[in-house]
Enzyme design. Structure first.
Site, PDB file in Angstrom:
ATOM      1  N   GLU A 142     144.437  69.585  62.237  1.00 39.29           N
ATOM      2  CA  GLU A 142     143.260  69.008  61.664  1.00 39.29           C
ATOM      3  C   GLU A 142     143.811  67.995  60.470  1.00 39.29           C
ATOM      4  OE1 GLU A 142     140.441  71.948  61.051  1.00 39.29           O
ATOM      5  OE2 GLU A 142     139.878  72.067  63.102  1.00 39.29           O
ATOM      6  N   GLU A 300     140.597  73.782  69.879  1.00 36.34           N
ATOM      7  CA  GLU A 300     140.040  75.171  69.716  1.00 36.34           C
ATOM      8  C   GLU A 300     138.403  75.263  70.049  1.00 36.34           C
ATOM      9  OE1 GLU A 300     140.267  75.613  65.438  1.00 36.34           O
ATOM     10  OE2 GLU A 300     142.553  75.166  65.598  1.00 36.34           O
TER      11      GLU A 300
HETATM   12  C1  GAL Z   1     139.747  75.373  62.450  1.00 39.05           C
HETATM   13  C2  GAL Z   1     141.310  75.378  62.443  1.00 39.05           C
HETATM   14  C3  GAL Z   1     141.894  76.536  62.559  1.00 39.05           C
HETATM   15  C4  GAL Z   1     140.893  77.876  62.166  1.00 39.05           C
HETATM   16  C5  GAL Z   1     139.466  77.393  62.528  1.00 39.05           C
HETATM   17  C6  GAL Z   1     138.477  78.547  62.088  1.00 39.05           C
HETATM   18  O1  GAL Z   1     138.999  73.897  61.808  1.00 39.05           O
HETATM   19  O2  GAL Z   1     141.876  74.259  62.999  1.00 39.05           O
HETATM   20  O3  GAL Z   1     143.006  76.673  62.230  1.00 39.05           O
HETATM   21  O4  GAL Z   1     140.826  77.751  60.755  1.00 39.05           O
HETATM   22  O5  GAL Z   1     138.913  76.249  62.186  1.00 39.05           O
HETATM   23  O6  GAL Z   1     138.101  78.526  60.672  1.00 39.05           O
END
Ligand code: GAL
Length: 648
Positions: A142, A300
């Site tokens: 990110e 994700e």
């Molecule tokens: C995303 C990040 C993950 C994890 C997730 C939950 O933005 O890429 O590594 O932190 O949020 O907080």
């Protein structure tokens, strides 16, 4: 469509690895993402590399037919490196090092950090080059635009300006530094925008360049990593995972050197009661697809309630987990990877929920995930299908940065009208592309370009050509306001667009949260807010008028015939119904077929295959919805997706 999970083997006892992989295989998981944040396991002591644990887990997955996305671990440099070179820690606007050393604690321009980062990436890339289970690389995590204020970044910002302007005098002219004795006589006088002064004190031209630099700086860092992986693993695809963060880089430049776009998709688990809120994440998904104008991945995907960074949210209601994944598919995602397999039992993120809870007993959410995997397996016919749209909306990162630097009026933000127009076209069941300002627009019927605030001559030219050749352009208030340097253009608004629009702005009133009635020529009444351009028509025709205040009776919305096309100009900001009313007329004028019977937040999209199309109807609400499309009667449960294939 492939379904995967984010898996952090270093978080779990080895005894769980095999049972986790067995359950994944049984459930239908096709790929796992690993390695993100694990630098201290790969290199626990300086120059001592350990890949055997990763080799072991990759083999466990490979034996079960599960592919791997491997990440470069550079988001989290190991603490021994921070101890040895504290200068690698980024510096904030206050000039102080962010000494938490927790996550993202690396300056992308720091030579010590880069030396160690390059070394670990090279080692990993060489080690995994011939491993067939590794199907893709994810770079870092990110990435935001580089807002670090350390000495290295200051130097790199000076270098960026020097390359752009050659001499301080050129820069002074471009930035208008004759104001407030702001002229530079040497590059060394340039400082990044330190201090807690509100941005309003800083020169907007200088600040827009700082934003451009910050984005370019991140892209440069990304390229350093991409080059190493490409050299060693020429056949493996490379991406990075992005999201909508505070300091967004220019997505179009960010992904230009990468093979596909990957997005972290966390739609809301609480459906807002306010019907004016555009909560649908289809907008974000369309924007992600528009970056490369190709299908993309979700790296994700929401699996349960959010937490850790805020108090815990509602959990995913029944149907949400599967529904949101299929919604991503309907908007162009080909692979959806869920964050995360199991909720962490330690570390700051222990309340951000995965598919399986701390108990390690698969429950309701896991059952739904398993159902999704089975659904995905039956959707082979969707592979290789693409979304084709007749409508595009332009999102230009520079406009967004410039709006953030100088908020225009209370309540107004750059994404607002992009979203409202997206809502209006979606309401009528049209596919919508959200595209960059440089994208080829010649294939569309309608191009909306809301708030083209910072002027790029090339984009202006292409919008004129598009209308000339028969296209329909939709422009709005706050267009043509600034030149490319973010200085005001000394000409009547919408300046460069005046001919296209066939009208000019006599005067404007930033009405903020006040509401003023506005009436369309067909008698329909709405309220407008935030902004009123008081328009004077030249070749254009007024199609809506203000119905109050000192500009009662003056045009608020116009349409102009230009070449063989048309240009609409929306001088104000309305609510959803206002845009839907206007868009309905525009679609009718353009002769584009549309559906008028979709309930709010029920989405209809299509993906095209060779000789067939796949239709998706998604109920993005928490209530059952019954409606018809033509002769067809439909009823969808909360978050239910209906997918069918039709020959064309
Ligand atoms: C995303 C990040 C993950 C994890 C997730 C939950 O933005 O890429 O590594 O932190 O949020 O907080």
């Amino acid at each position: 469509m492939k379904i995967g999970v984010d898996y952090y083997p270093e978080h779990w006892d080895r005894s769980l690895w095999t049972s986790d992989a067995d359950l994944m295989q049984k459930t239908g998981v096709k790929l796992v993402r690993m390695g993100e944040f694990a630098w201290c396991r790969f290199e626990p002591i300086e120059n001592e590399f350990h890949f055997e644990w990763m080799d072991e887990i990759i083999e466990i997955f490979a034996k079960r037919g599960i592919d791997v996305v491997l990440c470069t671990p550079t988001n989290c440099p190991p603490l021994w490196l921070c101890e040895k070179y504290p200068d690698i820690i980024p510096t904030g606007r206050d000039g102080r090092k962010n000494d938490a050393y927790i996550r993202g604690h690396r300056c992308m321009n720091n030579p010590h950090f880069l030396e160690y980062a390059k070394r670990i990436i090279e080692k990993m890339a060489k080690h995994y080059a011939k491993n067939p289970a590794v199907v893709a690389w994810q770079i870092d995590n990110e990435l935001e635009a580089n807002f670090c204020f350390c000495e290295n970044c200051t130097d790199s910002f000076r270098g960026w300006l020097k390359e752009k302007y050659t001499t301080p005098a050129n820069m002074n002219k471009a930035h208008g530094n004759n104001v407030w004795s702001g002229e530079y006589s040497a590059w060394t006088q340039i400082r990044p925008p330190f201090g807690n002064n509100p941005h309003a004190w800083l020169n907007p031209a200088f600040m827009l360049d700082f934003n451009r630099y910050a984005s370019d700086s991140t892209v440069k860092y990304l390229r350093v990593q991409t080059d190493i992986i490409r050299k060693n693993c020429p056949d493996t695809k490379i991406t990075t995972n992005t999201w909508f963060c505070q300091n967004m880089p220019d997505f179009y430049k960010e992904f230009s050197g990468l093979d596909f776009v990957a997005y972290d998709n966390y739609p809301t688990t609480k459906i807002p009661e306010d019907t004016e809120e555009c909560y649908s994440h289809s907008f974000h998904l369309d924007l992600m697809r528009g970056i490369k104008r190709r299908n993309f991945w979700i790296m994700e995907e929401l699996s349960g309630g959010l937490g850790s960074w805020s108090p815990m949210s509602r959990t995913t209601a029944p149907g949400m987990l599967e529904g949101y994944s299929l919604q991503a598919l309907a908007h162009g995602a080909d692979t959806v990877i869920h964050f995360r397999w199991r909720t962490a039992v330690s570390g700051a993120e222990m309340h951000w929920h995965g598919l399986i809870d701390h108990s390690n007993v698969p429950g309701r959410r896991f059952e739904e995930f398993a159902h999704l995997c089975k659904t995905a397996e039956a959707l082979d016919f969707i592979n290789d299908t693409q979304i084709r749209s007749e409508v595009a909306i332009i999102y230009a990162p520079e406009n967004e940065w410039a709006f953030k630097l100088q908020p225009q009026t209370e309540g107004m933000f750059y994404f607002e009208q992009i979203r409202l127009l997206h809502d209006a076209f979606s309401k009528y069941g049209l596919n919508v592309d959200i595209i960059g300002p440089d994208a080829d627009i010649s294939g569309y019927k309608i191009v909306a370009a809301p708030q083209m605030y910072v002027t790029d001559e090339n984009t202006v030219k292409r919008l004129y050509e598009f209308a000339e050749k028969g296209g329909t352009v939709i422009l709005t208030n706050r267009s043509g306001v600034k030149d490319t340097h973010n200085n005001c253009i000394m000409s009547q608004l919408p300046t460069v667009y005046r001919k296209l629009v066939g009208a000019y702005v006599e005067e404007y009133d930033p009405i903020g949260r006040d509401m003023i009635p506005v009436q369309f020529a067909d008698g329909e009444n709405f309220s407008c807010r935030e902004w009123c351009d008081i328009l004077h028509t030249e070749s254009a025709e007024a199609i809506a008028y203000y119905d109050g205040d000192f500009f009662k009776g003056k045009p608020a919305v116009t349409v102009n015939h230009y070449g063989s096309g048309r240009a609409y100009y929306i001088g104000t900001v309305g609510q959803k119904a206002f845009y839907r009313h206007l868009v309905r007329d525009i679609l009718t004028e353009c002769g584009l077929p549309f559906v008028e019977t979709l309930p709010d937040n029920v989405e209809l999209t299509e993906r095209m295959g060779d000789g067939y199309k796949v239709r998706f109807i998604f109920n993005d609400t928490d209530r059952e919805q019954s409606f018809s499309i033509g002769e067809e009667e439909l009823s969808l449960k909360p978050f239910e997706m209906k997918i069918d294939r039709q020959n064309v």
